[in-house]
Design a protein around this motif. Structure first.
Motif, PDB file in Angstrom:
ATOM      1  N   THR A  78      -6.405  -3.404   2.367  1.00  0.00           N
ATOM      2  CA  THR A  78      -6.868  -2.369   1.446  1.00  0.00           C
ATOM      3  C   THR A  78      -8.386  -2.242   1.525  1.00  0.00           C
ATOM      4  OG1 THR A  78      -7.172  -3.890  -0.403  1.00  0.00           O
ATOM      5  CG2 THR A  78      -4.980  -2.856  -0.169  1.00  0.00           C
ATOM      6  N   SER A 118      -5.933   2.496   5.145  1.00  0.00           N
ATOM      7  CA  SER A 118      -6.529   1.209   5.480  1.00  0.00           C
ATOM      8  C   SER A 118      -7.795   1.459   6.289  1.00  0.00           C
ATOM      9  CB  SER A 118      -5.541   0.366   6.291  1.00  0.00           C
ATOM     10  OG  SER A 118      -6.156  -0.824   6.719  1.00  0.00           O
ATOM     11  N   MET A 150       0.831  -1.190   0.000  1.00  0.00           N
ATOM     12  CA  MET A 150       0.000   0.000   0.000  1.00  0.00           C
ATOM     13  C   MET A 150       0.869   1.244   0.000  1.00  0.00           C
ATOM     14  SD  MET A 150      -3.030  -1.050   2.692  1.00  0.00           S
ATOM     15  CE  MET A 150      -3.646   0.586   2.647  1.00  0.00           C
ATOM     16  N   THR A 172      -7.157  -0.414  11.396  1.00  0.00           N
ATOM     17  CA  THR A 172      -5.856  -0.135  11.992  1.00  0.00           C
ATOM     18  C   THR A 172      -5.834  -0.682  13.410  1.00  0.00           C
ATOM     19  OG1 THR A 172      -6.572   2.043  12.778  1.00  0.00           O
ATOM     20  CG2 THR A 172      -5.501   1.955  10.613  1.00  0.00           C
ATOM     21  N   ASP A 190      -1.468  -0.328   8.007  1.00  0.00           N
ATOM     22  CA  ASP A 190      -1.732  -0.792   6.641  1.00  0.00           C
ATOM     23  C   ASP A 190      -2.124  -2.266   6.618  1.00  0.00           C
ATOM     24  OD1 ASP A 190       0.722  -1.731   7.383  1.00  0.00           O
ATOM     25  OD2 ASP A 190       1.752  -1.149   5.547  1.00  0.00           O
TER      26      ASP A 190
END
Length: 119
Positions: free
Chosen positions: A58, A7, A1, A10, A55
Motif C-alpha cells: 500500500t 500500489s 487492497m 508493481t 498489489d
C-alpha cells in the motif's frame, strides 16, 4: 487492497525462453531493517495469468528504504516440467522517493535473467 487502490510498486515476469508471461509465480516482498540488518517479510503474492503482480504494497506502508523482491523461479520451472539454474531470483533496490511509482520487470529464462526499473 481494493481494485481502486494503486500500489506504488508493481512487477511483471516474462518467460523470454517461451515468449509467454511468467504466470502463477510465487514471490515475496521484503524491507531491510537498517538497525538489525535483517530482512522483514512484508507480503507474499503470485503473478496473475499475465505475469503481473500489481498489489505488492500500500502507499501508506511504502516508505524510503532498501527492499527486495524474491521470485520463486525454481518452483515456476518445475511446475512447467523443466529444470533451471537459478532456484530463486532476488532483486534488491533502494527507494528514496516513496511518492513515485516503481515497476520492476523480471525477464527470465531457465539459464538467465535480467531486470530494469520500468514506469
Amino acid at each position: 487492497m481494493t481494485s481502486k487502490t494503486v500500489s506504488p510498486l508493481t512487477t511483471h515476469v516474462l518467460n523470454t525462453a517461451d515468449g509467454v508471461p511468467g504466470a502463477r509465480m510465487a514471490l515475496s516482498l521484503h524491507r531491510l531493517d537498517p538497525h538489525m540488518a535483517l530482512w522483514n517479510l512484508l507480503t507474499i503474492g503470485t503473478t496473475d495469468k499475465d505475469g503481473r503482480c500489481l498489489d505488492l504494497i500500500t502507499r501508506e506502508a511504502f516508505t524510503a528504504g532498501m527492499y527486495k523482491i524474491r521470485f520463486e523461479t525454481g518452483q515456476y520451472w518445475e511446475n512447467l516440467g523443466q529444470t533451471c539454474f537459478y532456484p530463486y531470483v532476488e532483486i534488491v533496490f533502494t527507494i528514496t522517493d516513496q511518492d513515485q511509482m516503481f515497476h520492476l520487470p523480471l525477464l527470465l529464462s531457465r539459464f538467465s535473467y535480467s531486470t530494469y526499473r520500468g514506469s
